[in-house]
Design a protein around this motif. Sequence first.
Motif, PDB file in Angstrom:
ATOM      1  N   ALA A   1       0.833  -1.197   0.000  1.00 60.14           N
ATOM      2  CA  ALA A   1       0.000   0.000   0.000  1.00 60.14           C
ATOM      3  C   ALA A   1       0.870   1.251   0.000  1.00 60.14           C
ATOM      4  O   ALA A   1       2.018   1.232   0.447  1.00 60.14           O
ATOM      5  CB  ALA A   1      -0.908   0.018   1.232  1.00 60.14           C
ATOM      6  N   ALA A   2       0.296   2.299  -0.507  1.00 62.48           N
ATOM      7  CA  ALA A   2       0.940   3.606  -0.387  1.00 62.48           C
ATOM      8  C   ALA A   2       0.635   4.172   0.990  1.00 62.48           C
ATOM      9  O   ALA A   2      -0.455   3.971   1.530  1.00 62.48           O
ATOM     10  CB  ALA A   2       0.427   4.546  -1.469  1.00 62.48           C
ATOM     11  N   THR A   3       1.617   4.875   1.560  1.00 61.33           N
ATOM     12  CA  THR A   3       1.446   5.478   2.884  1.00 61.33           C
ATOM     13  C   THR A   3       1.708   6.965   2.745  1.00 61.33           C
ATOM     14  O   THR A   3       2.830   7.444   2.911  1.00 61.33           O
ATOM     15  CB  THR A   3       2.409   4.841   3.905  1.00 61.33           C
ATOM     16  N   LEU A   4       0.649   7.689   2.386  1.00 62.04           N
ATOM     17  CA  LEU A   4       0.799   9.111   2.073  1.00 62.04           C
ATOM     18  C   LEU A   4       0.588   9.994   3.300  1.00 62.04           C
ATOM     19  O   LEU A   4      -0.238   9.704   4.161  1.00 62.04           O
ATOM     20  CB  LEU A   4      -0.203   9.532   0.993  1.00 62.04           C
ATOM     21  N   SER A   5       1.357  11.054   3.330  1.00 62.69           N
ATOM     22  CA  SER A   5       1.151  12.105   4.334  1.00 62.69           C
ATOM     23  C   SER A   5       1.271  13.444   3.631  1.00 62.69           C
ATOM     24  O   SER A   5       1.943  13.575   2.599  1.00 62.69           O
ATOM     25  CB  SER A   5       2.181  12.003   5.460  1.00 62.69           C
ATOM     26  N   ALA A   6       0.605  14.444   4.178  1.00 63.77           N
ATOM     27  CA  ALA A   6       0.611  15.778   3.568  1.00 63.77           C
ATOM     28  C   ALA A   6       1.031  16.821   4.589  1.00 63.77           C
ATOM     29  O   ALA A   6       0.630  16.760   5.757  1.00 63.77           O
ATOM     30  CB  ALA A   6      -0.774  16.114   3.013  1.00 63.77           C
ATOM     31  N   ILE A   7       1.847  17.740   4.152  1.00 57.84           N
ATOM     32  CA  ILE A   7       2.226  18.901   4.960  1.00 57.84           C
ATOM     33  C   ILE A   7       1.923  20.140   4.132  1.00 57.84           C
ATOM     34  O   ILE A   7       2.296  20.221   2.959  1.00 57.84           O
ATOM     35  CB  ILE A   7       3.715  18.871   5.343  1.00 57.84           C
ATOM     36  N   LYS A   8       1.257  21.108   4.749  1.00 60.65           N
ATOM     37  CA  LYS A   8       0.977  22.371   4.070  1.00 60.65           C
ATOM     38  C   LYS A   8       1.620  23.498   4.868  1.00 60.65           C
ATOM     39  O   LYS A   8       1.329  23.678   6.048  1.00 60.65           O
ATOM     40  CB  LYS A   8      -0.530  22.605   3.940  1.00 60.65           C
ATOM     41  N   SER A   9       2.503  24.233   4.224  1.00 57.33           N
ATOM     42  CA  SER A   9       3.215  25.339   4.866  1.00 57.33           C
ATOM     43  C   SER A   9       3.041  26.595   4.025  1.00 57.33           C
ATOM     44  O   SER A   9       2.793  26.531   2.821  1.00 57.33           O
ATOM     45  CB  SER A   9       4.713  25.023   5.004  1.00 57.33           C
ATOM     46  N   SER A  10       3.179  27.746   4.668  1.00 55.14           N
ATOM     47  CA  SER A  10       3.083  29.021   3.945  1.00 55.14           C
ATOM     48  C   SER A  10       4.276  29.902   4.298  1.00 55.14           C
ATOM     49  O   SER A  10       4.867  29.785   5.378  1.00 55.14           O
ATOM     50  CB  SER A  10       1.787  29.748   4.305  1.00 55.14           C
ATOM     51  N   ARG A  11       4.650  30.745   3.352  1.00 57.26           N
ATOM     52  CA  ARG A  11       5.693  31.750   3.618  1.00 57.26           C
ATOM     53  C   ARG A  11       5.325  33.031   2.865  1.00 57.26           C
ATOM     54  O   ARG A  11       4.728  32.990   1.779  1.00 57.26           O
ATOM     55  CB  ARG A  11       7.064  31.249   3.221  1.00 57.26           C
TER      56      ARG A  11
ATOM     57  N   ILE B   1       3.429  16.286  -0.558  1.00 52.11           N
ATOM     58  CA  ILE B   1       2.834  14.959  -0.430  1.00 52.11           C
ATOM     59  C   ILE B   1       3.965  13.943  -0.399  1.00 52.11           C
ATOM     60  O   ILE B   1       4.728  13.816  -1.363  1.00 52.11           O
ATOM     61  CB  ILE B   1       1.887  14.649  -1.606  1.00 52.11           C
ATOM     62  N   SER B   2       4.090  13.207   0.712  1.00 53.92           N
ATOM     63  CA  SER B   2       5.177  12.232   0.876  1.00 53.92           C
ATOM     64  C   SER B   2       4.617  10.818   0.968  1.00 53.92           C
ATOM     65  O   SER B   2       3.540  10.592   1.533  1.00 53.92           O
ATOM     66  CB  SER B   2       5.980  12.538   2.146  1.00 53.92           C
ATOM     67  N   ASN B   3       5.356   9.871   0.400  1.00 52.77           N
ATOM     68  CA  ASN B   3       5.007   8.455   0.480  1.00 52.77           C
ATOM     69  C   ASN B   3       6.128   7.757   1.241  1.00 52.77           C
ATOM     70  O   ASN B   3       7.302   7.880   0.890  1.00 52.77           O
ATOM     71  CB  ASN B   3       4.860   7.871  -0.931  1.00 52.77           C
TER      72      ASN B   3
END
Length: 356
Positions: free
Chosen positions: A238-248, A274-276
Motif C-alpha cells: 500500500a501507499a502510505t501518504l502524508s501531507a504537509i501544508k506550509s506558507s511563507r 505529499i510524501s510516500n
Amino acid sequence: MTYRSRLLGAAGVCALAVLGANPAYAAGTTAGSTITNTVSVTFTVNSIAQTGTSASDTLTVDRKINLTVAEVGSTTTTVTPGATNQVTTFTVVNTSNAPLDLALSAAQQVGGSGAHSNTDSFDVTNVRIFRDVNNNGIYDSGTDTAVTYLDEVAADASVQVIVVSDVPLGQANGAVAAVTLTATGREAGGAGSMGAALVQTTGANTAGMDTVFADGAGAGDSLRDASFAAKDDYTISAATLSAIKSSRIISDPINGGTNPKMIPGATIQYCIAISNASGSATANLVAVSDPIPTNLTYDTAFGVRTGGTATIVSGVATCANDTTGTGSVASNTVSGTLPSVAGGETKTVVFQATIN
C-alpha cells in the motif's frame, strides 16, 4: 535320519529359499488387491520322481491413508487494500493407495507466524475455495468451480486448488493475512457426493482390507489424523501518504520583499508536500484539492505548479523551484494532480494568494 527324510528336508530348504527370493511389491499396490503366492514341492525316491505337493497363501492389501497439501510457489501473495478475488494457490495430493474424497476447509489465522517469516495481523473477507480447473493459478469466474471437497481423487493424483478472498480497505503497508487450507480424507462415496469419515482399523491385522492412517503433521494438524494442512498468506502493498501544508510570505505592499509582513495586500506562497513512506507501493494519480479562504485572492499570474520537490524540517515544508507540471483553479479551489509518488518520494503542489 533316513535317506528319504534327508531328501525331504533338503527340498523344504529349497522351497523356503524360493519363497525368500520372491521380489517385494512396491508400496503403492492398490488397496483391496489380493496377492497370492504358491509354493511347489517336488522330490524323488530312489531316483524316481514322485507326486509333488503345493501350498498357496493369499493376502489382502490394506488401505494406507496419506495426503499432502502444499502452497504453490514460495512467496507471499502481494495484494492492494480494497482488491477483490485475490488468490493463494495450493496443490492437494492423494498419496494413498486408494481413491479418496478430500474435504476442504480454509481458515483464517488469528495472530502468530504466517507462512513466510511474517506475522498475521488482519483478516481477509469473503473467503472461498475453488478447483483451479485450468491450473493457471488465477481465479477465472465461470471456469473455476467452487468446492467444499474434491470428488473421487485417484491414488497418487494431484489437484490444484485456489483460495479466493477480498482485501478490506485501510490496511497498512506490510500487513499480513495468513490462511490455512486443510484437506481431510473421506471414503470415496461415489461421484457427486462426499463419502463418510474414514475410520482407522484398530487391533490386529484382519483378513480383509484394513485402514491405516499414515499422513504426516501439517500446519496445525496432527500426525496420522487423515488430514493435512498448509499455510499461505496475503501481504499488503500500500501507499502510505502524508501531507504537509506550509506558507511563507513573499512580499507586502509596504516593505516589498525585504522583511515583508502579513498585512493586506501581502503575497503568500503555499507549499503542499505529499510524501510516500519508504518501502510503500507507488501512489498513482494523487489528486490535491485546496479551497481558498474568502479573505485570500488567488494569484492567477503565478498559477498552480505541481511535481516539484521539497525540504521538510521539523514539520515545515519548503518547496523548491523545480516544478514540472501545472494544476488549475475552479470555484475558488486549487487542484493539482501528481501522476505518481513512489515510496520514499515527496512531490509538491505550489500556489500563491494575496491577503484581502
